[in-house]
Motif scaffolding. Sequence first.
Motif, PDB file in Angstrom:
ATOM      1  N   ALA A   1      -7.240   2.485   1.016  1.00  0.00           N
ATOM      2  CA  ALA A   1      -5.654   2.352   1.518  1.00  0.00           C
ATOM      3  C   ALA A   1      -5.506   2.781   2.982  1.00  0.00           C
ATOM      4  CB  ALA A   1      -4.979   2.970   0.487  1.00  0.00           C
ATOM      5  N   ASP A   2      -6.083   4.165   3.255  1.00  0.00           N
ATOM      6  CA  ASP A   2      -5.830   4.897   4.542  1.00  0.00           C
ATOM      7  C   ASP A   2      -6.241   4.057   5.694  1.00  0.00           C
ATOM      8  OD1 ASP A   2      -5.068   7.021   6.026  1.00  0.00           O
ATOM      9  OD2 ASP A   2      -6.839   7.872   6.006  1.00  0.00           O
TER      10      ASP A   2
ATOM     11  N   LEU B   1       0.768   4.127  -2.800  1.00  0.00           N
ATOM     12  CA  LEU B   1       0.295   5.532  -2.545  1.00  0.00           C
ATOM     13  C   LEU B   1       1.488   6.597  -2.952  1.00  0.00           C
ATOM     14  CD1 LEU B   1      -1.255   4.884   0.996  1.00  0.00           C
ATOM     15  CD2 LEU B   1      -2.272   5.643  -1.142  1.00  0.00           C
TER      16      LEU B   1
ATOM     17  N   LEU C   1       0.789  -1.252  -0.015  1.00  0.00           N
ATOM     18  CA  LEU C   1      -0.193   0.049  -0.152  1.00  0.00           C
ATOM     19  C   LEU C   1       0.628   1.469   0.119  1.00  0.00           C
ATOM     20  CD1 LEU C   1      -2.901  -0.921   2.686  1.00  0.00           C
ATOM     21  CD2 LEU C   1      -3.006  -0.541   0.006  1.00  0.00           C
TER      22      LEU C   1
ATOM     23  N   LEU D   1      -3.586   1.137  -7.985  1.00  0.00           N
ATOM     24  CA  LEU D   1      -4.361   1.526  -6.475  1.00  0.00           C
ATOM     25  C   LEU D   1      -5.650   0.838  -6.257  1.00  0.00           C
ATOM     26  CD1 LEU D   1      -3.311   2.365  -3.674  1.00  0.00           C
ATOM     27  CD2 LEU D   1      -3.927   4.654  -4.550  1.00  0.00           C
TER      28      LEU D   1
ATOM     29  N   THR E   1      -6.913  -2.168  -3.837  1.00  0.00           N
ATOM     30  CA  THR E   1      -8.042  -2.035  -2.779  1.00  0.00           C
ATOM     31  C   THR E   1      -9.301  -2.391  -3.406  1.00  0.00           C
ATOM     32  OG1 THR E   1      -8.316   0.180  -3.716  1.00  0.00           O
ATOM     33  CG2 THR E   1      -6.558   0.032  -1.913  1.00  0.00           C
TER      34      THR E   1
END
Length: 92
Positions: free
Chosen positions: A63-64, A18, A14, A47, A51
Amino acid sequence: MPTPPTPTPTAQQLRHLLSRYAQARIAQFERDTPARRNALTEATRALCAVTSTPDIKTALFKADDLLAATCPEDHLTRRAAGARQTSRVLMT
């Protein structure tokens, strides 16, 4: 036949994706070229794929959340949690 569940990406994966997305977005913002647009598109696709989300906004939020879930609760400071909420408000 049901589809197999998508494996959860590692924190390292991740962070890499990012970072790749952020670098591509900054480069494209600094100078808009077809190559930089393609790099941003590819980083966005990667990404979103990792996810399992349909768009970059949702991918960034997920992702956060996934990264926060890998952090022990006592390591997630109030400031970091507040920053996450602020970014969510700004992105909506």
